[in-house]
Design a protein around this motif. Structure first.
Motif, PDB file in Angstrom:
ATOM      1  N   LEU A   1      33.790  -0.125  -8.027  1.00  0.00           N
ATOM      2  CA  LEU A   1      32.521  -0.368  -7.333  1.00  0.00           C
ATOM      3  C   LEU A   1      31.510  -1.013  -8.276  1.00  0.00           C
ATOM      4  CD1 LEU A   1      32.342   3.044  -5.448  1.00  0.00           C
ATOM      5  CD2 LEU A   1      32.697   0.819  -4.366  1.00  0.00           C
ATOM      6  N   ASP A   2      31.505  -0.584  -9.550  1.00  0.00           N
ATOM      7  CA  ASP A   2      30.557  -1.141 -10.519  1.00  0.00           C
ATOM      8  C   ASP A   2      30.777  -2.627 -10.768  1.00  0.00           C
ATOM      9  OD1 ASP A   2      29.138   1.177 -10.849  1.00  0.00           O
ATOM     10  OD2 ASP A   2      29.976   1.704 -12.803  1.00  0.00           O
ATOM     11  N   ILE A   3      32.030  -3.078 -10.755  1.00  0.00           N
ATOM     12  CA  ILE A   3      32.283  -4.508 -11.005  1.00  0.00           C
ATOM     13  C   ILE A   3      32.371  -5.308  -9.705  1.00  0.00           C
ATOM     14  CG2 ILE A   3      33.486  -4.022 -13.168  1.00  0.00           C
ATOM     15  CD1 ILE A   3      36.123  -4.732 -11.644  1.00  0.00           C
ATOM     16  N   GLY A   4      32.108  -4.651  -8.577  1.00  0.00           N
ATOM     17  CA  GLY A   4      32.084  -5.364  -7.302  1.00  0.00           C
ATOM     18  C   GLY A   4      33.450  -5.703  -6.757  1.00  0.00           C
ATOM     19  N   PHE A   5      34.456  -4.827  -6.999  1.00  0.00           N
ATOM     20  CA  PHE A   5      35.773  -5.062  -6.406  1.00  0.00           C
ATOM     21  C   PHE A   5      35.747  -4.552  -4.963  1.00  0.00           C
ATOM     22  CE2 PHE A   5      40.292  -4.938  -5.634  1.00  0.00           C
ATOM     23  CZ  PHE A   5      40.788  -5.962  -6.421  1.00  0.00           C
ATOM     24  N   VAL A   6      34.930  -5.196  -4.173  1.00  0.00           N
ATOM     25  CA  VAL A   6      34.714  -4.861  -2.763  1.00  0.00           C
ATOM     26  C   VAL A   6      34.639  -6.178  -1.990  1.00  0.00           C
ATOM     27  CG1 VAL A   6      33.553  -2.653  -3.165  1.00  0.00           C
ATOM     28  CG2 VAL A   6      32.220  -4.755  -3.198  1.00  0.00           C
ATOM     29  N   PRO A   7      34.724  -6.139  -0.673  1.00  0.00           N
ATOM     30  CA  PRO A   7      34.717  -7.395   0.084  1.00  0.00           C
ATOM     31  C   PRO A   7      33.483  -8.241  -0.215  1.00  0.00           C
ATOM     32  CG  PRO A   7      35.273  -5.551   1.508  1.00  0.00           C
ATOM     33  CD  PRO A   7      34.882  -4.967   0.201  1.00  0.00           C
ATOM     34  N   GLY A   8      33.717  -9.519  -0.495  1.00  0.00           N
ATOM     35  CA  GLY A   8      32.608 -10.458  -0.662  1.00  0.00           C
ATOM     36  C   GLY A   8      32.093 -10.915   0.694  1.00  0.00           C
ATOM     37  N   GLU A   9      31.304 -11.956   0.693  1.00  0.00           N
ATOM     38  CA  GLU A   9      30.727 -12.449   1.950  1.00  0.00           C
ATOM     39  C   GLU A   9      31.838 -12.892   2.906  1.00  0.00           C
ATOM     40  OE1 GLU A   9      27.364 -15.682   3.395  1.00  0.00           O
ATOM     41  OE2 GLU A   9      27.552 -15.177   1.272  1.00  0.00           O
ATOM     42  N   GLY A  10      31.867 -12.254   4.072  1.00  0.00           N
ATOM     43  CA  GLY A  10      32.902 -12.576   5.051  1.00  0.00           C
ATOM     44  C   GLY A  10      34.268 -12.007   4.720  1.00  0.00           C
ATOM     45  N   GLY A  11      34.359 -11.167   3.676  1.00  0.00           N
ATOM     46  CA  GLY A  11      35.639 -10.612   3.252  1.00  0.00           C
ATOM     47  C   GLY A  11      36.030  -9.368   4.037  1.00  0.00           C
ATOM     48  N   LYS A  12      37.273  -8.981   3.886  1.00  0.00           N
ATOM     49  CA  LYS A  12      37.810  -7.827   4.613  1.00  0.00           C
ATOM     50  C   LYS A  12      37.907  -6.615   3.687  1.00  0.00           C
ATOM     51  CE  LYS A  12      40.760 -10.321   7.949  1.00  0.00           C
ATOM     52  NZ  LYS A  12      40.216 -11.673   7.769  1.00  0.00           N
ATOM     53  N   ASP A  13      37.629  -5.417   4.252  1.00  0.00           N
ATOM     54  CA  ASP A  13      37.836  -4.181   3.503  1.00  0.00           C
ATOM     55  C   ASP A  13      39.273  -3.697   3.732  1.00  0.00           C
ATOM     56  OD1 ASP A  13      37.875  -3.146   6.039  1.00  0.00           O
ATOM     57  OD2 ASP A  13      35.994  -2.026   5.849  1.00  0.00           O
ATOM     58  N   THR A  14      39.604  -2.521   3.199  1.00  0.00           N
ATOM     59  CA  THR A  14      40.990  -2.033   3.259  1.00  0.00           C
ATOM     60  C   THR A  14      41.516  -1.963   4.688  1.00  0.00           C
ATOM     61  OG1 THR A  14      40.722  -0.738   1.231  1.00  0.00           O
ATOM     62  CG2 THR A  14      42.510  -0.102   2.685  1.00  0.00           C
ATOM     63  N   ALA A  15      40.741  -1.366   5.590  1.00  0.00           N
ATOM     64  CA  ALA A  15      41.203  -1.227   6.981  1.00  0.00           C
ATOM     65  C   ALA A  15      41.433  -2.593   7.613  1.00  0.00           C
ATOM     66  CB  ALA A  15      40.176  -0.431   7.787  1.00  0.00           C
ATOM     67  N   ALA A  16      40.499  -3.544   7.376  1.00  0.00           N
ATOM     68  CA  ALA A  16      40.626  -4.890   7.954  1.00  0.00           C
ATOM     69  C   ALA A  16      41.797  -5.646   7.325  1.00  0.00           C
ATOM     70  CB  ALA A  16      39.321  -5.659   7.767  1.00  0.00           C
ATOM     71  N   ILE A  17      42.051  -5.422   6.031  1.00  0.00           N
ATOM     72  CA  ILE A  17      43.193  -6.071   5.373  1.00  0.00           C
ATOM     73  C   ILE A  17      44.498  -5.591   5.996  1.00  0.00           C
ATOM     74  CG2 ILE A  17      44.506  -6.170   3.204  1.00  0.00           C
ATOM     75  CD1 ILE A  17      41.764  -6.085   1.740  1.00  0.00           C
ATOM     76  N   LEU A  18      44.621  -4.274   6.204  1.00  0.00           N
ATOM     77  CA  LEU A  18      45.848  -3.729   6.798  1.00  0.00           C
ATOM     78  C   LEU A  18      46.038  -4.218   8.229  1.00  0.00           C
ATOM     79  CD1 LEU A  18      45.693  -0.052   5.428  1.00  0.00           C
ATOM     80  CD2 LEU A  18      47.161  -1.903   4.629  1.00  0.00           C
ATOM     81  N   ASP A  19      44.937  -4.236   8.994  1.00  0.00           N
ATOM     82  CA  ASP A  19      45.021  -4.745  10.370  1.00  0.00           C
ATOM     83  C   ASP A  19      45.373  -6.230  10.377  1.00  0.00           C
ATOM     84  OD1 ASP A  19      44.415  -2.246  11.330  1.00  0.00           O
ATOM     85  OD2 ASP A  19      42.278  -2.665  11.620  1.00  0.00           O
ATOM     86  N   GLY A  20      44.766  -6.984   9.438  1.00  0.00           N
ATOM     87  CA  GLY A  20      45.045  -8.419   9.342  1.00  0.00           C
ATOM     88  C   GLY A  20      46.484  -8.693   8.952  1.00  0.00           C
ATOM     89  N   ALA A  21      47.022  -7.846   8.053  1.00  0.00           N
ATOM     90  CA  ALA A  21      48.421  -8.008   7.651  1.00  0.00           C
ATOM     91  C   ALA A  21      49.350  -7.744   8.827  1.00  0.00           C
ATOM     92  CB  ALA A  21      48.745  -7.061   6.502  1.00  0.00           C
ATOM     93  N   GLU A  22      48.975  -6.770   9.669  1.00  0.00           N
ATOM     94  CA  GLU A  22      49.805  -6.437  10.833  1.00  0.00           C
ATOM     95  C   GLU A  22      49.765  -7.539  11.878  1.00  0.00           C
ATOM     96  OE1 GLU A  22      50.711  -2.269  13.105  1.00  0.00           O
ATOM     97  OE2 GLU A  22      48.612  -2.850  12.915  1.00  0.00           O
ATOM     98  N   SER A  23      48.583  -8.140  12.041  1.00  0.00           N
ATOM     99  CA  SER A  23      48.431  -9.178  13.073  1.00  0.00           C
ATOM    100  C   SER A  23      48.841 -10.566  12.590  1.00  0.00           C
ATOM    101  CB  SER A  23      46.972  -9.217  13.537  1.00  0.00           C
ATOM    102  OG  SER A  23      46.128  -9.655  12.487  1.00  0.00           O
ATOM    103  N   GLY A  24      49.014 -10.718  11.270  1.00  0.00           N
ATOM    104  CA  GLY A  24      49.366 -12.026  10.735  1.00  0.00           C
ATOM    105  C   GLY A  24      48.180 -12.818  10.241  1.00  0.00           C
ATOM    106  N   ASP A  25      46.996 -12.253  10.330  1.00  0.00           N
ATOM    107  CA  ASP A  25      45.793 -12.944   9.870  1.00  0.00           C
ATOM    108  C   ASP A  25      45.721 -12.965   8.347  1.00  0.00           C
ATOM    109  OD1 ASP A  25      43.423 -14.305  10.332  1.00  0.00           O
ATOM    110  OD2 ASP A  25      42.217 -12.485  10.115  1.00  0.00           O
ATOM    111  N   VAL A  26      46.341 -11.970   7.697  1.00  0.00           N
ATOM    112  CA  VAL A  26      46.440 -11.937   6.235  1.00  0.00           C
ATOM    113  C   VAL A  26      47.902 -12.157   5.867  1.00  0.00           C
ATOM    114  CG1 VAL A  26      46.196 -10.501   4.172  1.00  0.00           C
ATOM    115  CG2 VAL A  26      44.450 -10.407   5.952  1.00  0.00           C
ATOM    116  N   LYS A  27      48.158 -13.204   5.086  1.00  0.00           N
ATOM    117  CA  LYS A  27      49.540 -13.593   4.787  1.00  0.00           C
ATOM    118  C   LYS A  27      50.096 -12.913   3.525  1.00  0.00           C
ATOM    119  CE  LYS A  27      49.677 -16.857   8.034  1.00  0.00           C
ATOM    120  NZ  LYS A  27      50.503 -16.680   9.246  1.00  0.00           N
ATOM    121  N   VAL A  28      49.228 -12.758   2.509  1.00  0.00           N
ATOM    122  CA  VAL A  28      49.668 -12.190   1.228  1.00  0.00           C
ATOM    123  C   VAL A  28      48.765 -11.011   0.875  1.00  0.00           C
ATOM    124  CG1 VAL A  28      50.059 -12.605  -1.232  1.00  0.00           C
ATOM    125  CG2 VAL A  28      50.468 -14.445   0.427  1.00  0.00           C
ATOM    126  N   VAL A  29      49.369  -9.865   0.558  1.00  0.00           N
ATOM    127  CA  VAL A  29      48.607  -8.682   0.136  1.00  0.00           C
ATOM    128  C   VAL A  29      49.055  -8.299  -1.275  1.00  0.00           C
ATOM    129  CG1 VAL A  29      48.039  -6.276   0.613  1.00  0.00           C
ATOM    130  CG2 VAL A  29      48.404  -7.855   2.509  1.00  0.00           C
TER     131      VAL A  29
END
Length: 688
Positions: free
Chosen positions: A491-519
């Protein structure tokens, strides 16, 4: 401040000290076995005898004698020397002559003090007393014939650990220390091994494996929880043999939890020691580093901008997360998160995710509200610190969430957010206790923040803190108790979603739907890997755990004992860990793997050494310049909107002994689960 004379030298000491403490403060060594500065005074080993005037013409036990004005203390007179010789001779009457096979050899107080204060021979030719070995669980080995009845273990278990599982039975020559053949039901039981001044209590997993002088000793920090306990890692060759506590008054005092101490055998099992790539048949096969990097680079380049995501695990060092963040920026992705459990933490306000009162600040608090946390399983040493404060008196604690035995008296307020809402509104009686307290504090656990309504709970907790005066002047009693060693650093170095970025839940959902290609999973194992089937998964880590099973490419990294790294504990304290051994096979340090991958992607990161990486890290985040210090974080407005749900809070750590890949690979922790699971709820395991 009374004035007294010690060995002819006049000194002035604080009132209330004992003679032993006064001597120690003035550089005069007093031998002792039963006395320990963190335990109550027993006065039963008699090794600390000194001569005192005025008084009766006989030696006095200095550990139990308060200082007085005009007292004259002598520690090296013939009377004292003869008394110590006699005490040592009596202690050794029944002690077996088994130093050559004793695990305490080389680190034994009895050996040291027998050399310094005892006779050079024995006059005893009767039969020695023998005592049957006692069973104390899978962690503590007993050879009770060696016991000198100092009762340190009894006092520690009842006073610090807060359970009554060890006691002394019978009298005189028949006295024995026992747990009544039960396993010790405490998460801190291993500390009795350090406390035992002889070889009566030793480490069962470490028994007969090494000698202390064979080991290379490395000072480091623990990553099994978010406390950041200071530890010493003892290794022989490339194998970690044991982990011991290091003194740090503000963090762990001189204790460590059983998981910190005993899970190190998991470092030897189920290790990833070479890169793997999943072939067309769906099986993982060993490849070279170059082949693994080529496969990853091809997938990332074909995925396109914004289709790559990264999740950091619970034991990552700050340097590896910083390198991965730079790598993600290089491929144009803002999809990254260090909160793999989905905790609703606001990274924009630092005070919203720190243990702001500090761990040592618990000693100053006079009221505490625990919300959605069980410190006994999430951070046992914070639980012990709360108990220490409760024992001093004038401390009230209320619990909103799971009802468990925390080893100190608590007022059970309710199970869920309804109670928290009443405290926020001021209609609950405990709200008045918090308002009247001089230094109230709130401890918010991950059990409250990993829920779907976590952001609303965070807002409610902030409003409780503001309404009850927890944040005033130089005191900030709003505390978040993390369960992951990497979380605050990420959290201190900002390893969190940037502008328009996805958080953990959105990354997992995106991976399931095909919106995220590489995890890219950097040591992330505590997530729902079933959602990753449609994505190309890169796992970088040290154990063949959940993340590795879901991976298409495995990059073998280094465990915390095998690399230098920075970690930030739950109170925001930056600490440095150091390498005690080398990673197995082809495994490499995590930052170096990411740096090599960036070159394969054609966008090499601007550092070739860890020192260069740290220079860049500290230029971007100056807080990392100060090691082992804490800066107060600025308060702000944080927490999300929406209503809290009625579901009760649950602890984020249902099983203390297995929370990460290392402890899940540990045979010792598996034995603890079989025998001791449920001790935090007041149950204890039994032998057989």
């Amino acid at each position: 401040m009374p004035k007294l004379t010690i060995n002819g030298k006049e000194v002035e000491v604080d009132a209330g000290l004992t003679v032993l403490q006064a001597c120690e403060q003035n550089g005069v060594e007093i031998p002792r076995f039963c006395y320990h500065e963190r335990l109550s005074i027993a006065g039963n080993c008699r090794m600390c005898l000194v001569e005192v005037k005025p008084g009766p013409p006989k030696p006095a036990a200095s550990c139990a004698l308060p200082v007085a004005e005009g007292m004259e203390v002598m520690t090296d007179t013939p009377m004292v020397k003869k008394a110590r010789n006699g005490v040592m001779e009596f202690l050794l009457i029944n002690h077996p002559l088994d130093c050559p096979i004793c695990d305490q050899g080389g680190e034994c107080d009895l050996q040291d003090q027998a050399m310094a204060y005892g006779y050079d021979g024995s006059r005893y030719d009767e039969n020695k007393r023998a005592v049957k070995e006692k069973y104390m669980g899978p962690l503590v080995k007993t050879i009770m014939t060696r016991c000198i009845h100092c009762t340190r273990c009894v006092r520690f278990i009842s006073e610090v650990a807060g359970v009554d599982d060890i006691g002394l039975i019978n009298r005189g020559e028949n006295a024995e220390i026992t747990s009544l053949e039960k396993a010790i039901g405490s998460e801190l039981s291993g500390n009795v091994i350090d406390l035992c001044p002889v070889g009566a209590l030793t480490s069962k997993p470490y028994a007969f494996t090494a000698r202390s002088w064979e080991l290379t000793k490395t000072e480091s920090v623990d990553v099994m929880d978010a406390l950041g306990s200071n530890i010493r890692i003892d290794a022989r060759g490339n194998e970690v043999m044991r982990v011991l506590p290091r003194l740090h008054e503000d963090v762990n005092e001189e204790w460590i939890s059983d998981k910190t101490r005993f899970a190190c055998d998991g470092l030897r099992r189920q290790r990833l020691d070479k890169p793997y790539l999943r072939n067309k048949d769906g099986k993982l096969e060993a490849v070279t580093w170059g082949e693994a990097f080529t496969a990853i680079a091809g997938q990332i380049k074909s995925a396109g901008v914004g289709k790559v995501a990264a999740i950091a695990g619970d034991q990552c060092d700050v340097e590896s997360m910083y390198a991965l963040k730079q790598l993600m920026a290089g491929v144009g992705s803002a999809n990254m998160d260090c909160r793999q459990d989905g905790a609703a933490i606001d990274p924009s306000v630092r005070a919203s995710y720190l243990f702001n009162s500090t761990i040592a600040g618990i000693d100053e608090a006079d009221a505490c509200l625990l919300v959605g946390t069980n410190p006994r399983s999430e951070a046992p040493l914070i639980g012990a610190r709360l108990r220490k404060r409760w024992l001093q008196g004038g401390f009230s604690a209320g619990v909103v969430g799971p009802q468990t035995d925390l080893t100190f008296d608590t007022e059970y307020l309710g199970a869920g957010p309804d109670t928290l809402e009443q405290i926020r509104a001021g209609t609950h009686p405990f709200a008045e206790k918090l308002k009247q307290a001089e230094r109230p504090m709130l401890i918010l656990g991950m059990g409250a923040l990993t829920r779907p309504d976590g952001a609303a709970v965070l807002r409610a907790a902030r409003q409780v803190a503001e309404a009850t005066g927890m944040v005033s002047g130089d005191w900030n009693g709003f505390n978040v108790l993390h369960t992951a060693a990497a979380r605050v650093g990420g959290l201190d170095i900002g390893f969190v979603p940037g502008e328009g970025g996805k958080d953990t839940a959105a990354i997992l959902d995106g991976a399931e739907s095909g919106d995220v290609k590489v995890v890219y999973l950097l040591g992330a194992d505590e997530l729902d890997t079933t959602k990753l089937k449609n994505a190309f998964v890169v796992y970088q880590g040290h154990h063949g755990d959940a993340g590795a099973h879901a991976a298409d490419v495995i990059l073998p990294g280094a465990a915390y004992t095998e690399k230098n790294g920075l970690y930030v504990n739950t109170e925001g304290r930056v600490q440095a860990g150091y390498r005690a051994s080398f990673p197995p096979g082809d495994a490499r340090e995590d930052w170096a793997i990411i740096r090599a991958l960036s070159e394969a992607l054609g966008n090499a990161l601007p550092f070739d050494t860890q020192d260069a990486l740290r220079e860049k890290l500290r230029a971007d985040f100056p807080d990392f310049l100060a090691i082992d210090s804490i800066e107060a974080a600025e308060w702000g407005d944080f927490g999300g909107s929406g209503d809290m749900q009625a579901d009760p809070f649950v602890s984020a750590v249902p099983n203390f002994y297995m929370t990460d890949p290392i402890s899940r690979a540990s045979e010792t922790m598996a034995k603890c689960v079989n025998e001791l699971s449920g001790t935090a709820d007041g149950a204890t395991g039994t032998h057989g």
